[in-house]
Design an enzyme around this catalytic site. Structure first.
Site, mmCIF file in Angstrom:
data_model
loop_
_atom_site.group_PDB
_atom_site.id
_atom_site.type_symbol
_atom_site.label_atom_id
_atom_site.label_comp_id
_atom_site.label_asym_id
_atom_site.label_seq_id
_atom_site.Cartn_x
_atom_site.Cartn_y
_atom_site.Cartn_z
ATOM 1 N N TYR A 124 0.813 -1.223 0.000
ATOM 2 C CA TYR A 124 0.000 0.000 0.000
ATOM 3 C C TYR A 124 0.847 1.275 0.000
ATOM 4 O O TYR A 124 0.305 2.379 0.031
ATOM 5 C CB TYR A 124 -0.973 -0.004 1.180
ATOM 6 C CG TYR A 124 -2.080 -1.033 1.054
ATOM 7 C CD1 TYR A 124 -2.122 -1.935 -0.011
ATOM 8 C CD2 TYR A 124 -3.078 -1.124 2.003
ATOM 9 C CE1 TYR A 124 -3.110 -2.889 -0.115
ATOM 10 C CE2 TYR A 124 -4.091 -2.071 1.907
ATOM 11 C CZ TYR A 124 -4.094 -2.953 0.850
ATOM 12 O OH TYR A 124 -5.092 -3.895 0.764
ATOM 13 N N LYS A 169 4.282 -14.398 5.285
ATOM 14 C CA LYS A 169 4.318 -15.433 4.238
ATOM 15 C C LYS A 169 5.788 -15.685 3.918
ATOM 16 O O LYS A 169 6.239 -15.564 2.772
ATOM 17 C CB LYS A 169 3.521 -14.923 3.011
ATOM 18 C CG LYS A 169 3.310 -15.970 1.933
ATOM 19 C CD LYS A 169 2.369 -17.075 2.310
ATOM 20 C CE LYS A 169 2.273 -18.098 1.202
ATOM 21 N NZ LYS A 169 1.572 -19.326 1.571
ATOM 22 N N ASP A 201 -2.014 -17.762 4.957
ATOM 23 C CA ASP A 201 -3.091 -18.636 4.459
ATOM 24 C C ASP A 201 -3.647 -19.490 5.594
ATOM 25 O O ASP A 201 -4.859 -19.674 5.724
ATOM 26 C CB ASP A 201 -2.625 -19.488 3.265
ATOM 27 C CG ASP A 201 -1.191 -19.971 3.395
ATOM 28 O OD1 ASP A 201 -0.496 -19.562 4.341
ATOM 29 O OD2 ASP A 201 -0.765 -20.775 2.557
ATOM 30 N N ASP A 225 -5.555 -5.906 6.151
ATOM 31 C CA ASP A 225 -6.759 -5.404 5.493
ATOM 32 C C ASP A 225 -7.714 -6.569 5.198
ATOM 33 O O ASP A 225 -8.905 -6.544 5.525
ATOM 34 C CB ASP A 225 -6.319 -4.713 4.187
ATOM 35 C CG ASP A 225 -7.431 -3.947 3.519
ATOM 36 O OD1 ASP A 225 -8.507 -3.828 4.119
ATOM 37 O OD2 ASP A 225 -7.235 -3.476 2.388
ATOM 38 N N ASP A 229 -11.688 -8.017 7.296
ATOM 39 C CA ASP A 229 -13.050 -8.265 6.803
ATOM 40 C C ASP A 229 -13.482 -9.679 7.162
ATOM 41 O O ASP A 229 -14.647 -9.937 7.473
ATOM 42 C CB ASP A 229 -13.125 -8.063 5.282
ATOM 43 C CG ASP A 229 -13.328 -6.589 4.912
ATOM 44 O OD1 ASP A 229 -12.820 -5.732 5.656
ATOM 45 O OD2 ASP A 229 -13.985 -6.305 3.895
HETATM 46 P P1 ATP Z 1 -16.495 -0.075 -0.955
HETATM 47 O O1 ATP Z 1 -16.299 -0.126 -2.434
HETATM 48 O O2 ATP Z 1 -16.832 1.295 -0.479
HETATM 49 O O3 ATP Z 1 -15.370 -0.724 -0.168
HETATM 50 P P2 ATP Z 1 -17.890 -2.574 -0.728
HETATM 51 O O4 ATP Z 1 -19.304 -2.936 -1.060
HETATM 52 O O5 ATP Z 1 -16.803 -3.145 -1.535
HETATM 53 O O6 ATP Z 1 -17.773 -0.968 -0.683
HETATM 54 P P3 ATP Z 1 -18.256 -2.653 2.074
HETATM 55 O O7 ATP Z 1 -18.874 -1.314 2.017
HETATM 56 O O8 ATP Z 1 -17.234 -2.853 3.123
HETATM 57 O O9 ATP Z 1 -17.557 -3.027 0.733
HETATM 58 O O10 ATP Z 1 -19.439 -3.693 2.221
HETATM 59 C C1 ATP Z 1 -19.303 -5.097 2.192
HETATM 60 C C2 ATP Z 1 -20.662 -5.689 2.531
HETATM 61 O O11 ATP Z 1 -21.005 -5.397 3.897
HETATM 62 C C3 ATP Z 1 -21.793 -5.088 1.703
HETATM 63 O O12 ATP Z 1 -22.759 -6.085 1.418
HETATM 64 C C4 ATP Z 1 -22.398 -4.030 2.604
HETATM 65 O O13 ATP Z 1 -23.747 -3.765 2.377
HETATM 66 C C5 ATP Z 1 -22.194 -4.633 4.006
HETATM 67 N N1 ATP Z 1 -21.979 -3.554 4.978
HETATM 68 C C6 ATP Z 1 -20.855 -2.872 5.179
HETATM 69 N N2 ATP Z 1 -21.011 -1.936 6.110
HETATM 70 C C7 ATP Z 1 -22.279 -2.013 6.537
HETATM 71 C C8 ATP Z 1 -23.061 -1.275 7.497
HETATM 72 N N3 ATP Z 1 -22.536 -0.303 8.246
HETATM 73 N N4 ATP Z 1 -24.347 -1.622 7.642
HETATM 74 C C9 ATP Z 1 -24.876 -2.624 6.933
HETATM 75 N N5 ATP Z 1 -24.214 -3.346 6.007
HETATM 76 C C10 ATP Z 1 -22.917 -3.054 5.807
#
Ligand code: ATP
Length: 342
Positions: A124, A169, A201, A225, A229
């Site tokens: 990054y 890794k 992994d 990162d 998630d």
């Molecule tokens: P971005 O491109 O901004 O990173 P993204 O869709 O790739 O957006 P996130 O926004 O992190 O990634 O969302 C991943 C999933 O989690 C999506 O389905 C989103 O609706 C859900 N999500 C993320 N944050 C929330 C929140 N605060 N409330 C409800 N759902 C959420």
């Protein structure tokens, strides 16, 4: 004197959840007796549209001269905003706690881990050469950065369950030897903390099959990162996951999630943004020696945990039907009631 909080409303669900967090912070400061003032610092896709650049200089100046920054999620321009701010303000530690909570459905119980992610280097750093026939991205690691992030992880483990899992890794990339050496050097100053090493992994697999085994997960920027998630999914929802970006001088606090472009912002879960405000209060309270802020952070966390046990207060990502505004109103009610009991 009021502590000045710079606020980036961000994009997508950002403005809705940031508004919730500010309402909650205003109520909290009134209840616990300290002063905050808020200054808006537009940044992100909306700022690019309105002012021609994703992080206008005026916003950067507001952020830099504030006591702390509360940031909402930013869309396509995330690299120009958050990656830039982390590097420019030397916010080298990204601290991301994940905990299973009563009321929040998860396959697991008793997960309580923190990802400590180096925040300024690795891929990054964006040292890239992209052509028609090739693309190169450099993984940059320095001893200085590896030592200071390791210190953060070990310090944190000392006040927790005393275990650091070092994630890399190294079997493929020799560069990780630098990271390992730094972490092992720091480990010598923390004899009460156990250190284990794990390939990324395997860490990804262990995180979904045996997440209770982790206490502090110490890792580099991109691995942190991605694992974040995954950890959010393990404990219930990205809508609950929050993080601190801190350096020696400044702190910026934000949800782990992005702009959630696929949902109606009115039904976004504001809890991650509110919990980001909670660690902001904790950090600011410690920095300024303000006990009321630390007490408020604890009170706010308890109120959130209490609220999540009421199914009427859950947003759709957690299986409920509440709006962000419902959650905000109920949370403020809980805060007021809890305070009255003291
Ligand atoms: P971005 O491109 O901004 O990173 P993204 O869709 O790739 O957006 P996130 O926004 O992190 O990634 O969302 C991943 C999933 O989690 C999506 O389905 C989103 O609706 C859900 N999500 C993320 N944050 C929330 C929140 N605060 N409330 C409800 N759902 C959420």
């Amino acid at each position: 004197m009021a502590n000045v909080i710079s606020v980036i409303p961000g994009d997508g669900i950002g403005p809705v959840i940031v508004k919730s967090a500010i309402k909650v912070l205003e109520a909290t400061s009134e209840i616990y007796g300290f002063k905050l003032s808020f200054v808006e610092a537009p940044a992100g896709d909306a700022a690019k549209r309105d002012f021609g650049e994703p992080l206008p200089k005026s916003s950067f100046d507001k952020i830099r001269s504030s006591d702390a920054c509360l940031k909402g999620p930013v869309g396509e321009t995330a690299k120009d905003v958050i990656v830039f701010l982390r590097q420019k303000l030397d916010l080298y530690a990204n601290i991301r706690p994940f905990k299973t909570l009563p009321g929040v459905s998860s396959k697991w119980k008793d997960v309580d881990l923190v990802i400590v992610r180096e925040n300024t280097e690795d891929l990054y750093k964006c040292v890239e050469d992209v052509g028609e026939e090739h693309a190169v991205a450099l993984m940059v690691l320095t001893k200085k950065a590896c030592l200071r992030i390791s210190n953060v992880a070990f310090q944190m483990a000392e006040s927790r369950r005393k275990k650091v899992t070092l994630i890399h890794k190294i079997n493929v990339l020799r560069s990780f030897e630098l990271f390992r050496k730094a972490a092992l050097e720091v480990a010598r100053s923390y004899p009460s903390v156990i250190i284990e090493e794990m390939l990324v992994d395997n860490a990804a697999y262990q995180l979904v099959t045996n997440p209770q085994r982790f206490d502090v997960m110490l890792t580099t920027n991109m691995f942190g990162d991605i694992l974040s998630d995954e950890a959010a999914g393990v404990v219930g929802s990205l809508g609950l996951a929050y993080s601190a970006n801190v350096g020696d001088e400044f702190g910026l606090f934000e949800p782990v999630h992005g702009t959630a472009p696929d949902i109606d912002p009115l039904y976004a879960n504001p809890i991650a943004q509110i919990m980001a405000s909670k660690i902001m209060l904790e950090w600011l309270g410690r920095k300024k020696g303000n006990a009321a802020m630390i007490e408020a952070a604890n009170g706010l966390e308890n109120a959130v945990f209490y609220l999540l046990q009421d199914s009427k207060s859950l947003t759709p990502d957690l299986g409920g039907r509440a709006t962000a505004e419902d959650v905000t109103k109920r949370l403020i009610d809980v805060l007021l009631k809890e305070r009255c009991k003291l």
